[in-house]
Design an enzyme around this catalytic site. Structure first.
Site, PDB file in Angstrom:
ATOM      1  N   TYR A 141       0.852  -1.182   0.000  1.00 33.07           N
ATOM      2  CA  TYR A 141       0.000   0.000   0.000  1.00 33.07           C
ATOM      3  C   TYR A 141       0.888   1.231   0.000  1.00 33.07           C
ATOM      4  O   TYR A 141       1.846   1.312   0.761  1.00 33.07           O
ATOM      5  CB  TYR A 141      -0.896   0.006   1.241  1.00 33.07           C
ATOM      6  CG  TYR A 141      -1.762   1.231   1.412  1.00 33.07           C
ATOM      7  CD1 TYR A 141      -1.531   2.127   2.462  1.00 33.07           C
ATOM      8  CD2 TYR A 141      -2.815   1.503   0.551  1.00 33.07           C
ATOM      9  CE1 TYR A 141      -2.324   3.254   2.640  1.00 33.07           C
ATOM     10  CE2 TYR A 141      -3.630   2.631   0.724  1.00 33.07           C
ATOM     11  CZ  TYR A 141      -3.365   3.509   1.765  1.00 33.07           C
ATOM     12  OH  TYR A 141      -4.157   4.622   1.935  1.00 33.07           O
ATOM     13  N   ASP A 234       9.371   2.886  -0.813  1.00 34.22           N
ATOM     14  CA  ASP A 234       8.349   3.530   0.017  1.00 34.22           C
ATOM     15  C   ASP A 234       8.660   3.176   1.473  1.00 34.22           C
ATOM     16  O   ASP A 234       8.285   2.110   1.946  1.00 34.22           O
ATOM     17  CB  ASP A 234       6.949   3.058  -0.391  1.00 34.22           C
ATOM     18  CG  ASP A 234       5.880   3.670   0.496  1.00 34.22           C
ATOM     19  OD1 ASP A 234       4.679   3.487   0.198  1.00 34.22           O
ATOM     20  OD2 ASP A 234       6.238   4.321   1.506  1.00 34.22           O
ATOM     21  N   LYS A 262       5.198   9.402   8.629  1.00 30.25           N
ATOM     22  CA  LYS A 262       5.087   8.925  10.005  1.00 30.25           C
ATOM     23  C   LYS A 262       6.198   9.471  10.908  1.00 30.25           C
ATOM     24  O   LYS A 262       6.157  10.637  11.312  1.00 30.25           O
ATOM     25  CB  LYS A 262       5.012   7.398   9.986  1.00 30.25           C
ATOM     26  CG  LYS A 262       3.808   6.873   9.149  1.00 30.25           C
ATOM     27  CD  LYS A 262       3.740   5.373   9.124  1.00 30.25           C
ATOM     28  CE  LYS A 262       2.798   4.859   8.055  1.00 30.25           C
ATOM     29  NZ  LYS A 262       1.389   4.854   8.465  1.00 30.25           N
TER      30      LYS A 262
HETATM   31  P1  KE4 Z   1      -0.618   8.441   4.491  1.00 28.57           P
HETATM   32  O1  KE4 Z   1      -1.141   9.094   3.249  1.00 28.57           O
HETATM   33  O2  KE4 Z   1      -1.689   7.635   5.209  1.00 28.57           O
HETATM   34  O3  KE4 Z   1       0.123   9.388   5.426  1.00 28.57           O
HETATM   35  O4  KE4 Z   1       0.517   7.399   4.043  1.00 28.57           O
HETATM   36  C1  KE4 Z   1       0.180   6.413   3.096  1.00 28.57           C
HETATM   37  C2  KE4 Z   1       1.163   5.260   3.194  1.00 28.57           C
HETATM   38  C3  KE4 Z   1       2.159   5.157   2.239  1.00 28.57           C
HETATM   39  N1  KE4 Z   1       3.061   4.149   2.267  1.00 28.57           N
HETATM   40  C4  KE4 Z   1       3.009   3.205   3.243  1.00 28.57           C
HETATM   41  C5  KE4 Z   1       4.014   2.095   3.233  1.00 28.57           C
HETATM   42  C6  KE4 Z   1       2.010   3.261   4.246  1.00 28.57           C
HETATM   43  O5  KE4 Z   1       1.976   2.300   5.207  1.00 28.57           O
HETATM   44  C7  KE4 Z   1       1.072   4.309   4.230  1.00 28.57           C
HETATM   45  C8  KE4 Z   1      -0.025   4.429   5.268  1.00 28.57           C
HETATM   46  N2  KE4 Z   1      -0.072   3.370   6.222  1.00 28.57           N
HETATM   47  C9  KE4 Z   1      -1.386   3.095   6.750  1.00 28.57           C
HETATM   48  C10 KE4 Z   1      -1.254   1.934   7.735  1.00 28.57           C
HETATM   49  N3  KE4 Z   1      -0.989   0.696   7.104  1.00 28.57           N
HETATM   50  C11 KE4 Z   1      -2.019   4.277   7.385  1.00 28.57           C
HETATM   51  C12 KE4 Z   1      -3.209   3.972   8.266  1.00 28.57           C
HETATM   52  C13 KE4 Z   1      -4.471   4.467   7.665  1.00 28.57           C
HETATM   53  O6  KE4 Z   1      -4.656   4.363   6.422  1.00 28.57           O
HETATM   54  O7  KE4 Z   1      -5.312   4.961   8.444  1.00 28.57           O
END
Ligand code: KE4
Length: 425
Positions: A141, A234, A262
Site C-alpha cells: 500500500y 516507500d 510517520k
Molecule cells: P498516508 O497518506 O496515510 O500518510 O501514508 C500512506 C502510506 C504510504 N506508504 C506506506 C508504506 C504506508 O503504510 C502508508 C499508510 N499506512 C497506513 C497503515 N498501514 C495508514 C493507516 C491508515 O490508512 O489509516
C-alpha cells in the site's frame, strides 16, 4: 459521553464515523474506543481505560505518545504561528537531517502525507524517464493516489484493474501489479522497456509484516538498472523504524528515490520524498515536474520532526532496544501459538511485527489472503478486553516504541498469550 455515544455522533457526520477507514473496526467488529489522550505506550479512552497501544499512530510514533521533546518543540513553535506559507529555518534543518540520516537522499521535498510523497515520487519518475508505466506489488500500500488503488489483473504481470470506485480504468492501465518477492514477475513486467519506476515497501507492512526474501531487494536494484527504471523505496512505514537509516540501511540497498512519512514528523502531519539530486532537481521550481502544498514544511510538523530526528540521531540504544524487545515479544507469541496448538506464525522486522493466524508463513499477498481473519478478530477483541489495543486489521503491523519497556512488553504479552490460548478453547 462514552465511545458508543461518540461513535453514534461521528457516524452521523463522517463516513464510517472516522477520518480513515481502518479506524472504524469493520474488520474486527464492535465500537472503536474513542481516545481522550495518549502518553508513552498508552492510550486513554474517553471512559478512562488505559490501553497498551500497538497502533502507535500506525508507526508514526517511535518514542511514545506525547514525547516530552516533541511536546516542548511543538508548544514552543505554535506560539510563533502555525503556517507561514513562506520559507523558514526549521525546514532547512529538517531537510539537512534527513539527507544526513538517509544518505541516498541528496535532495528532499517535504509534503503533508505519505500519499503525497509516493504520488509525487511516481510523477517524478515518469517525468524523469519519459515513461508512463509504474510497477507495484500486490499487497503493498502506497497511500490512496489513483495510480496505486489497483489490484492485480487476471494473470501474472498484467495491467492493474481499479480496486476502488472512482478510479478510472485508464489511470491504472499504466500500473502493472506483480507478486511480492517474485523477481521473475518483476523481470517480466520490466521487459517491455516502458517502466518508469518500481515502487516497493522494502519491508511490506500493509499485508501484515512480510520481510523481503533473500536477494529480493538486490534483485530489484539490478533489474531496474538493467531496464532503465527507477527504484522507489516507500519507507513511509520503515523509515527510521527498522534502522536509523530505514530499510535501505538495514539491507544495504540504494534506491533512486525514497518516500518517508510517520516518524519523519514525529507523529505530526508531514512526510517527504527525496533521492538523487539529478532527479529531485527536476521538481518545480528547479524543473518542470510540478508538485506543491500549502502546508508543506509547516512549522508545527517541522518542529515535531526536528525534535524526533535530533533525538534518534544520537540515541545509540534505541534500535538495539527495539530489536531486543521485538524479538522477546515475538518469542512469547510464537511459544503461545505452539503451546495452544493454534496454526499461525509471527513475522517481524525490528520494531514491527504481525501475528498471522491460519497460515504458517506469508511471503506474498496470495499467502496473506489465506489467513484466518475470523481468528484474528476474536484475538483482537480478547486483547482489547484484556487492555491491549492492536491495529484493528489482520493486514497491519504492531508497532513498538521506545516507551514499550521490558515491563510493558511482558504485561502486554501476558494478555496476548491468553488471547491466543482463548482461540484454542
Ligand atoms: P498516508 O497518506 O496515510 O500518510 O501514508 C500512506 C502510506 C504510504 N506508504 C506506506 C508504506 C504506508 O503504510 C502508508 C499508510 N499506512 C497506513 C497503515 N498501514 C495508514 C493507516 C491508515 O490508512 O489509516
Amino acid at each position: 459521553m462514552n465511545s458508543q455515544e461518540w461513535f453514534a455522533r461521528a457516524t452521523a457526520v463522517m463516513p464510517g464515523g472516522v477520518n480513515s477507514p481502518v479506524r472504524a473496526f469493520k474488520a474486527v467488529g464492535g465500537t472503536p474506543p474513542f481516545i481522550a489522550s495518549a502518553s508513552g505506550a498508552y492510550l486513554q479512552t474517553v471512559e478512562g481505560r488505559r490501553l497498551i497501544d500497538f497502533i502507535s499512530s500506525w508507526g508514526a510514533i517511535i518514542y511514545g505518545h506525547a514525547d516530552e521533546a516533541v511536546v516542548k518543540a511543538v508548544t514552543d513553535a505554535v506560539v510563533d504561528g502555525t503556517s507561514f506559507g513562506a520559507p523558514s529555518p526549521g525546514e532547512v534543518e529538517v531537510a539537512e537531517l534527513i539527507t544526513e540520516l538517509v544518505p541516498s537522499i541528496e535532495v528532499v521535498r517535504l509534503v503533508n502525507s505519505g500519499t503525497e510523497a509516493t504520488m509525487s515520487a511516481a510523477r517524478l519518475a515518469r517525468g524523469a524517464t519519459g515513461r508512463d508505466v509504474i510497477v507495484k506489488f500486490e499487497g503493498c500500500y502506497h497511500g490512496h493516489a489513483d495510480a496505486f488503488l489497483v489490484q492485480a489483473g487476471s494473470g501474472g504481470a498484467t495491467f492493474g484493474e481499479p480496486n476502488s470506485p472512482g478510479v478510472p480504468a485508464g489511470t491504472v492501465a499504466t500500473t502493472r501489479v506483480v507478486t511480492y518477492n517474485d523477481l521473475a514477475a518483476v523481470e517480466q513486467a520490466l521487459t517491455p522497456g516502458d517502466v518508469a519506476c518500481v515502487i516497493v515497501e522494502p519491508v511490506a507492512g500493509n499485508m501484515g509484516v512480510v520481510p523481503p526474501a533473500e536477494g529480493f531487494l538486490d534483485g530489484l536494484r539490478s533489474l531496474c538498472d538493467k531496464h532503465g527504471a527507477l527504484l522507489i523505496f516507500d519507507e513511509v512505514m520503515t523509515g527510521f523504524r527498522v534502522a536509523r537509516g530505514g530499510a535501505q540501511e538495514r539491507y544495504g540497498i540504494t534506491p533512486d528515490l525514497t518516500c518517508l512519512g510517520k516518524i519523519v514528523a514525529g507523529g505530526a502531519a508531514a512526510a517527504a520524498y527525496g533521492g538523487r539530486a539529478d532527479l529531485m532537481r527536476l521538481i518545480s521550481p528547479d524543473g518542470g515536474v510540478y508538485q506543491a502544498g500549502t502546508l508543506a514544511g509547516n512549522p508545527i510538523a517541522v518542529a515535531a520532526g526536528l525534535a524526533t530526528l535530533r533525538k534518534l540521531r544520537v540515541d545509540d540504544a534505541l534500535y538495539s532496544d527495539l530489536e531486543r524487545r521485538g524479538s522477546h515479544l515475538q518469542s512469547r507469541l510464537e511459544d503461545a501459538l505452539a503451546e495452544a496448538g493454534v496454526l499461525g506464525c509471527v513475522q517481524r522486522v525490528g520494531a514491527m511485527l504481525t501475528v498471522f493466524f491460519g497460515v504458517d508463513t506469508v511471503e506474498n499477498w496470495e499467502d496473506a489472503a489465506r489467513l484466518d481473519t475470523d481468528a484474528f478478530a476474536q484475538y483482537f477483541q480478547a486483547a482489547l478486553d484484556g487492555g491491549v489495543m492492536l491495529p484493528p486489521s489482520a493486514y497491519e503491523a504492531m508497532f513498538l516504541t521506545a516507551s514499550h519497556t521490558d515491563e510493558v512488553i511482558d504485561r502486554a504479552a501476558d494478555i496476548l498469550v491468553a488471547a491466543i490460548h482463548g482461540l484454542a478453547s
